[in-house]
Design a protein around this motif. Structure first.
Motif, PDB file in Angstrom:
ATOM      1  N   SER A 106       0.558  -1.226   0.073  1.00 11.39           N
ATOM      2  CA  SER A 106      -0.017   0.085  -0.184  1.00 11.39           C
ATOM      3  C   SER A 106       0.892   1.192  -0.050  1.00 11.39           C
ATOM      4  O   SER A 106       0.283   2.433  -0.633  1.00 11.39           O
ATOM      5  N   ALA A 107       2.024   1.113   0.635  1.00 11.51           N
ATOM      6  CA  ALA A 107       2.816   2.517   0.756  1.00 11.51           C
ATOM      7  C   ALA A 107       3.559   2.576  -0.668  1.00 11.51           C
ATOM      8  O   ALA A 107       3.472   3.807  -1.038  1.00 11.51           O
ATOM      9  N   ASN A 108       3.921   1.776  -1.229  1.00 14.79           N
ATOM     10  CA  ASN A 108       4.793   2.120  -2.230  1.00 14.79           C
ATOM     11  C   ASN A 108       3.816   1.853  -3.765  1.00 14.79           C
ATOM     12  O   ASN A 108       4.347   2.251  -4.954  1.00 14.79           O
ATOM     13  N   LEU A 109       2.708   1.310  -3.516  1.00 15.39           N
ATOM     14  CA  LEU A 109       1.700   1.416  -4.839  1.00 15.39           C
ATOM     15  C   LEU A 109       0.602   2.459  -4.888  1.00 15.39           C
ATOM     16  O   LEU A 109       0.218   2.497  -5.817  1.00 15.39           O
ATOM     17  N   VAL A 110       0.435   2.867  -3.723  1.00 23.04           N
ATOM     18  CA  VAL A 110      -0.734   3.853  -3.401  1.00 23.04           C
ATOM     19  C   VAL A 110      -0.436   5.164  -2.684  1.00 23.04           C
ATOM     20  O   VAL A 110      -0.346   6.031  -3.488  1.00 23.04           O
ATOM     21  N   PHE A 111       0.083   4.973  -1.498  1.00 21.05           N
ATOM     22  CA  PHE A 111       0.152   6.101  -0.773  1.00 21.05           C
ATOM     23  C   PHE A 111       1.282   7.234  -1.331  1.00 21.05           C
ATOM     24  O   PHE A 111       0.974   8.450  -1.624  1.00 21.05           O
ATOM     25  N   LEU A 112       2.653   6.529  -1.388  1.00 24.76           N
ATOM     26  CA  LEU A 112       3.559   7.531  -1.856  1.00 24.76           C
ATOM     27  C   LEU A 112       3.317   8.032  -3.476  1.00 24.76           C
ATOM     28  O   LEU A 112       3.463   9.109  -3.794  1.00 24.76           O
ATOM     29  N   PRO A 113       2.995   7.077  -4.242  1.00 27.51           N
ATOM     30  CA  PRO A 113       2.550   7.689  -5.686  1.00 27.51           C
ATOM     31  C   PRO A 113       1.395   8.665  -5.577  1.00 27.51           C
ATOM     32  O   PRO A 113       1.730   9.696  -6.322  1.00 27.51           O
ATOM     33  N   ILE A 114       0.467   8.533  -4.744  1.00 28.02           N
ATOM     34  CA  ILE A 114      -0.577   9.397  -4.699  1.00 28.02           C
ATOM     35  C   ILE A 114       0.067  11.089  -4.402  1.00 28.02           C
ATOM     36  O   ILE A 114      -0.071  11.878  -4.786  1.00 28.02           O
ATOM     37  N   ALA A 115       0.843  10.858  -3.092  1.00 29.39           N
ATOM     38  CA  ALA A 115       1.586  11.917  -2.432  1.00 29.39           C
ATOM     39  C   ALA A 115       2.423  12.696  -3.659  1.00 29.39           C
ATOM     40  O   ALA A 115       2.338  14.028  -3.936  1.00 29.39           O
ATOM     41  N   ASN A 116       2.992  12.118  -4.510  1.00 28.27           N
ATOM     42  CA  ASN A 116       3.959  12.626  -5.622  1.00 28.27           C
ATOM     43  C   ASN A 116       3.182  13.033  -6.737  1.00 28.27           C
ATOM     44  O   ASN A 116       3.468  14.102  -7.175  1.00 28.27           O
ATOM     45  N   LYS A 117       1.994  12.380  -7.020  1.00 26.08           N
ATOM     46  CA  LYS A 117       1.310  12.982  -8.045  1.00 26.08           C
ATOM     47  C   LYS A 117       0.598  14.283  -7.622  1.00 26.08           C
ATOM     48  O   LYS A 117       0.577  15.216  -8.614  1.00 26.08           O
ATOM     49  N   LEU A 118       0.186  14.472  -6.477  1.00 26.72           N
ATOM     50  CA  LEU A 118      -0.607  15.383  -5.950  1.00 26.72           C
ATOM     51  C   LEU A 118       0.415  16.796  -5.870  1.00 26.72           C
ATOM     52  O   LEU A 118       0.153  17.865  -6.135  1.00 26.72           O
ATOM     53  N   LYS A 119       1.813  16.391  -5.426  1.00 23.35           N
ATOM     54  CA  LYS A 119       2.688  17.162  -5.418  1.00 23.35           C
ATOM     55  C   LYS A 119       3.149  18.040  -6.769  1.00 23.35           C
ATOM     56  O   LYS A 119       3.266  19.237  -6.723  1.00 23.35           O
ATOM     57  N   SER A 120       3.040  17.072  -7.743  1.00 21.54           N
ATOM     58  CA  SER A 120       3.264  17.835  -9.016  1.00 21.54           C
ATOM     59  C   SER A 120       1.973  18.484  -9.456  1.00 21.54           C
ATOM     60  O   SER A 120       2.282  19.443 -10.141  1.00 21.54           O
ATOM     61  N   HIS A 121       1.038  18.579  -9.259  1.00 23.46           N
ATOM     62  CA  HIS A 121      -0.136  19.020  -9.503  1.00 23.46           C
ATOM     63  C   HIS A 121      -0.095  20.577  -8.736  1.00 23.46           C
ATOM     64  O   HIS A 121      -0.271  21.499  -9.371  1.00 23.46           O
ATOM     65  N   VAL A 122       0.356  20.230  -7.437  1.00 22.53           N
ATOM     66  CA  VAL A 122       0.473  21.526  -6.750  1.00 22.53           C
ATOM     67  C   VAL A 122       1.517  22.490  -7.313  1.00 22.53           C
ATOM     68  O   VAL A 122       1.311  23.873  -7.329  1.00 22.53           O
ATOM     69  N   PHE A 123       2.615  21.895  -7.546  1.00 18.77           N
ATOM     70  CA  PHE A 123       3.607  22.724  -8.305  1.00 18.77           C
ATOM     71  C   PHE A 123       3.454  23.305  -9.734  1.00 18.77           C
ATOM     72  O   PHE A 123       3.542  24.437  -9.939  1.00 18.77           O
ATOM     73  N   ALA A 124       2.525  22.659 -10.469  1.00 24.99           N
ATOM     74  CA  ALA A 124       2.092  23.208 -11.556  1.00 24.99           C
ATOM     75  C   ALA A 124       1.087  24.153 -11.678  1.00 24.99           C
ATOM     76  O   ALA A 124       1.221  25.441 -12.127  1.00 24.99           O
ATOM     77  N   LEU A 125       0.344  24.170 -10.410  1.00 23.94           N
ATOM     78  CA  LEU A 125      -0.673  25.219 -10.091  1.00 23.94           C
ATOM     79  C   LEU A 125       0.035  26.450  -9.554  1.00 23.94           C
ATOM     80  O   LEU A 125      -0.280  27.415 -10.040  1.00 23.94           O
ATOM     81  N   THR A 126       1.026  26.252  -8.902  1.00 21.85           N
ATOM     82  CA  THR A 126       1.785  27.332  -8.397  1.00 21.85           C
ATOM     83  C   THR A 126       2.334  28.126  -9.597  1.00 21.85           C
ATOM     84  O   THR A 126       2.451  29.230  -9.761  1.00 21.85           O
ATOM     85  N   GLN A 127       2.843  27.311 -10.451  1.00 22.93           N
ATOM     86  CA  GLN A 127       3.581  27.925 -11.504  1.00 22.93           C
ATOM     87  C   GLN A 127       2.608  28.541 -12.650  1.00 22.93           C
ATOM     88  O   GLN A 127       3.019  29.847 -12.963  1.00 22.93           O
ATOM     89  N   ALA A 128       1.531  28.203 -12.511  1.00 21.19           N
ATOM     90  CA  ALA A 128       0.252  28.932 -13.301  1.00 21.19           C
ATOM     91  C   ALA A 128       0.037  30.232 -12.756  1.00 21.19           C
ATOM     92  O   ALA A 128      -0.257  31.380 -13.445  1.00 21.19           O
ATOM     93  N   LYS A 129      -0.091  30.356 -11.396  1.00 19.05           N
ATOM     94  CA  LYS A 129      -0.290  31.649 -10.710  1.00 19.05           C
ATOM     95  C   LYS A 129       0.800  32.570 -10.689  1.00 19.05           C
ATOM     96  O   LYS A 129       0.757  33.618 -10.802  1.00 19.05           O
TER      97      LYS A 129
END
Length: 251
Positions: free
Chosen positions: A195-218
């Motif tokens: 669950s850690a390596n197939l779900v939780f950590l990948p989700i965290a990294n995916k969301l983090k990339s979204h946050v960085f992209a959103l920040t760049q847009a602003k």
């Protein structure tokens, strides 16, 4: 819909299940309710203890970003900025006041209002930068919940394994109960690490990339607004903002 997220889940889980089948194993052997309760209940409990309610609720809301990608059309945003630039040169900054009600994004509304109020470019930059940093920090704090779950799950899995082995040791004289204890021990470890390596950590990294992209847009929008405040030529503004054309996401 984010196809890569769905493909990642299917490929990751499917590869493990296929490997078990090819190795002659039984998929049913991975179903163990006590191990499930220990690992996921323990992980959830530790996470709830670490984070305040507001962060937990925000994290749950952000989970949809994993499957539903909301890309910002940066080209359209640049076109808006250029339009505002031409309007400001033609009618003055007060001419932008009529554009404010047409915008739904609070950040855009704030940016235009700062222009209309006649603030200096340095003041606008400070205010918008503070807004961007605060929103990014809040979003990353929510992302941290999934990172925490990715850290707790393997440890709780080991805890479940130890509990299963304790159960085994207590029933050495009762062979029919040994199998259940051993199964809980190993399956709990699989649940935790998997669950850690197939779900939780990948989700965290995916969301983090979204946050960085959103920040760049602003940041791009803020740069455009500041350029308008400084009276830059619309053509120069377009060339400057063109460097941001690499994709972003919206709330």
């Amino acid at each position: 819909m984010d196809i890569l997220s769905i493909a990642g889940i299917l490929v990751g889980v499917g590869a493990i299940l296929l490997g078990i089948i090819l190795d002659g194993g039984d998929i049913d052997s991975l179903v163990n309710v006590p191990a499930l309760i220990i690992v996921f209940g323990g992980t959830l409990g530790a996470t709830l203890l670490q984070f305040p309610p507001a962060v937990f609720v925000r994290s749950v809301k952000m989970l949809s970003w994993v499957l539903i990608s909301k890309q910002v059309d940066l080209s359209a945003q640049i076109d808006k900025v250029i339009y505002w630039s031409h309007l400001a040169r033609k009618e003055g900054l007060l001419g932008l006041e009529n554009a404010i009600p047409d915008e739904k994004d609070p950040f855009i509304k704030k940016s235009l209002q700062l222009l209309v109020d006649g603030n200096e470019s340095d003041a606008i930059r400070n205010i918008l930068d503070l807004d961007i940093d605060a929103k990014e920090s809040t979003a990353l704090q929510a992302v941290g919940l999934y990172e925490a779950m990715g850290g707790y799950a393997p440890t709780i899995g080991i805890l479940g394994a130890v509990m299963g082995l304790i159960h085994v040791m207590q029933n050495l004289t009762n062979p029919e109960l040994l199998g259940e204890g051993i199964a809980t021990a190993f399956v709990a470890t699989i649940y935790g690490v998997g669950s850690a390596n197939l779900v939780f950590l990948p989700i965290a990294n995916k969301l983090k990339s979204h946050v960085f992209a959103l920040t760049q847009a602003k940041e791009m929008l803020a740069e455009g607004i500041i350029s308008i405040a400084e009276g830059e030529n619309p053509r120069n503004i377009k060339l400057k903002l063109g460097g941001y054309l690499n994709g972003a996401y919206k709330d």
